[in-house]
Design a protein around this motif. Structure first.
Motif, mmCIF file in Angstrom:
data_model
loop_
_atom_site.group_PDB
_atom_site.id
_atom_site.type_symbol
_atom_site.label_atom_id
_atom_site.label_comp_id
_atom_site.label_asym_id
_atom_site.label_seq_id
_atom_site.Cartn_x
_atom_site.Cartn_y
_atom_site.Cartn_z
ATOM 1 N N ILE A 34 0.837 -1.207 0.000
ATOM 2 C CA ILE A 34 0.000 0.000 0.000
ATOM 3 C C ILE A 34 0.867 1.249 0.000
ATOM 4 O O ILE A 34 0.650 2.174 -0.793
ATOM 5 N N TRP A 35 1.858 1.287 0.877
ATOM 6 C CA TRP A 35 2.655 2.507 1.037
ATOM 7 C C TRP A 35 3.642 2.725 -0.103
ATOM 8 O O TRP A 35 3.929 3.866 -0.459
ATOM 9 N N PHE A 36 4.169 1.650 -0.691
ATOM 10 C CA PHE A 36 5.081 1.830 -1.821
ATOM 11 C C PHE A 36 4.384 2.492 -3.013
ATOM 12 O O PHE A 36 5.028 3.125 -3.847
ATOM 13 N N ALA A 37 3.065 2.333 -3.090
ATOM 14 C CA ALA A 37 2.312 2.901 -4.209
ATOM 15 C C ALA A 37 2.183 4.416 -4.105
ATOM 16 O O ALA A 37 1.896 5.087 -5.103
ATOM 17 N N ALA A 38 2.408 4.978 -2.901
ATOM 18 C CA ALA A 38 2.169 6.408 -2.728
ATOM 19 C C ALA A 38 3.353 7.180 -2.158
ATOM 20 O O ALA A 38 3.479 8.382 -2.402
ATOM 21 N N LEU A 39 4.229 6.509 -1.420
ATOM 22 C CA LEU A 39 5.321 7.202 -0.737
ATOM 23 C C LEU A 39 6.642 6.989 -1.460
ATOM 24 O O LEU A 39 6.823 5.980 -2.144
ATOM 25 N N PRO A 40 7.586 7.923 -1.308
ATOM 26 C CA PRO A 40 8.931 7.694 -1.845
ATOM 27 C C PRO A 40 9.526 6.405 -1.279
ATOM 28 O O PRO A 40 9.341 6.099 -0.093
ATOM 29 N N VAL A 41 10.223 5.670 -2.101
ATOM 30 C CA VAL A 41 10.704 4.342 -1.737
ATOM 31 C C VAL A 41 11.541 4.367 -0.464
ATOM 32 O O VAL A 41 11.404 3.487 0.404
ATOM 33 N N HIS A 42 12.402 5.383 -0.298
ATOM 34 C CA HIS A 42 13.314 5.389 0.843
ATOM 35 C C HIS A 42 12.606 5.614 2.176
ATOM 36 O O HIS A 42 13.187 5.343 3.243
ATOM 37 N N LEU A 43 11.360 6.094 2.146
ATOM 38 C CA LEU A 43 10.628 6.337 3.384
ATOM 39 C C LEU A 43 9.894 5.098 3.894
ATOM 40 O O LEU A 43 9.600 4.990 5.092
ATOM 41 N N VAL A 44 9.597 4.170 3.009
ATOM 42 C CA VAL A 44 8.717 3.059 3.368
ATOM 43 C C VAL A 44 9.344 2.079 4.365
ATOM 44 O O VAL A 44 8.718 1.767 5.395
ATOM 45 N N PRO A 45 10.558 1.543 4.135
ATOM 46 C CA PRO A 45 11.092 0.557 5.093
ATOM 47 C C PRO A 45 11.164 1.061 6.540
ATOM 48 O O PRO A 45 10.686 0.363 7.452
ATOM 49 N N PRO A 46 11.741 2.261 6.811
ATOM 50 C CA PRO A 46 11.771 2.699 8.212
ATOM 51 C C PRO A 46 10.386 2.986 8.776
ATOM 52 O O PRO A 46 10.130 2.727 9.963
ATOM 53 N N LEU A 47 9.477 3.499 7.940
ATOM 54 C CA LEU A 47 8.113 3.750 8.414
ATOM 55 C C LEU A 47 7.416 2.435 8.750
ATOM 56 O O LEU A 47 6.702 2.334 9.757
ATOM 57 N N VAL A 48 7.631 1.407 7.931
ATOM 58 C CA VAL A 48 7.045 0.091 8.180
ATOM 59 C C VAL A 48 7.584 -0.488 9.482
ATOM 60 O O VAL A 48 6.822 -1.005 10.316
ATOM 61 N N VAL A 49 8.896 -0.403 9.684
ATOM 62 C CA VAL A 49 9.506 -0.993 10.876
ATOM 63 C C VAL A 49 9.008 -0.297 12.145
ATOM 64 O O VAL A 49 8.632 -0.955 13.130
ATOM 65 N N LEU A 50 8.976 1.034 12.150
ATOM 66 C CA LEU A 50 8.504 1.759 13.327
ATOM 67 C C LEU A 50 7.028 1.466 13.600
ATOM 68 O O LEU A 50 6.631 1.237 14.756
ATOM 69 N N SER A 51 6.222 1.460 12.551
ATOM 70 C CA SER A 51 4.791 1.218 12.721
ATOM 71 C C SER A 51 4.523 -0.220 13.149
ATOM 72 O O SER A 51 3.669 -0.475 14.015
ATOM 73 N N ALA A 52 5.240 -1.167 12.558
ATOM 74 C CA ALA A 52 5.063 -2.573 12.927
ATOM 75 C C ALA A 52 5.459 -2.807 14.382
ATOM 76 O O ALA A 52 4.826 -3.600 15.090
#
Length: 246
Positions: A34-52
């Motif tokens: 979901i997030w890769f479709a809308a956010l810059p690629v470099h933001l997704v992994p750290p955002l996923v890890v913190l949110s998870a």
């Protein structure tokens, strides 16, 4: 910030939080798409890890009666040892080939379980060495592609454990791997002010979704939980296989 972007972040956060609260794993695999479709690629992994991590903490707090750190510890420390090897595979090996094998395995396992006309025979093993082996392999997959949870889930299903017994072991393992990943990303400068701003939006929604998922977990039957987890594993296998072939 663009309202449509915020809406996508919120949607992913709630869906991921619900899955994390209900099943105890699977946040990254679902939310990343979901997030890769809308956010810059470099933001997704750290955002996923913190949110998870927020989702796992919420689930553990609400399911404390089911969680056993002593039972999970052999899985955790072996997983931590496996993470560097997974990272090395990314840097020097062929991660797509590993993903291909994992994807095919998950699809084959879940279809086998779904298509069995009667209960699939459970394996009988003794000794913590097997938990350590599964934890080590899960750590490799975590370092490789954030896939630490899938293998322990399959393992404990095959042992015939109840949903509560499964989560007592693999949910602390997932939290430990996520926490280590968060520290690593912080040290390498991946958790930027922009990531933190997005996290302030996502985390409250993740917690709300996780609480909803835990509420559902407390009310589902063992058979219903198994089918839901198998469906999530099948989805994970398809997504991993697709990523390895594209």
């Amino acid at each position: 910030m663009d309202p449509s972007l915020i809406a996508i972040v919120v949607l992913g956060a709630f869906v991921g939080g619900f899955i994390s609260g209900f099943a105890g794993f699977g946040f990254a695999l679902v939310v990343s798409g979901i997030w890769f479709a809308a956010l810059p690629v470099h933001l997704v992994p750290p955002l996923v890890v913190l949110s998870a991590t927020a989702g796992q903490l919420t689930g553990l707090a609400k399911l404390a009666k089911h969680v056993s750190w002593p039972k999970a510890w052999p899985l955790i420390w072996a997983g931590i040892l496996g993470i560097p090897l997974g990272t090395a595979l990314v840097a020097f090996g062929a991660p797509d080939k590993v993903k291909l094998v994992v994807g095919v395995f998950l699809i084959a396992y879940t279809l086998w379980q779904f298509m069995a006309r009667r209960s699939v025979p459970q394996i009988r093993v003794t000794g913590l060495i097997w938990d350590r082996i599964i934890g080590f392999l899960g750590g490799i997959l975590g370092g490789l592609a954030g896939l630490s949870g899938a293998l322990p889930v399959v393992w404990y299903q095959m042992l015939g454990m109840s949903p509560a017994e499964q989560r007592a072991r693999y949910q602390p393992f997932n939290l430990a791997i996520l926490a280590l990943s968060s520290v690593s990303m912080l040290l390498f400068g991946q958790i930027t002010p922009e990531v933190l701003r997005l996290s302030l939006i996502a985390m409250p929604i993740v917690i709300l979704g996780a609480l909803t998922g835990v509420w559902m977990f407390d009310r589902v039957t063992a058979k219903g939980f198994k089918r839901a987890v198998l469906s999530l594993l099948l989805l994970s296998g398809v997504m991993i296989l697709t990523q390895s072939l594209t």
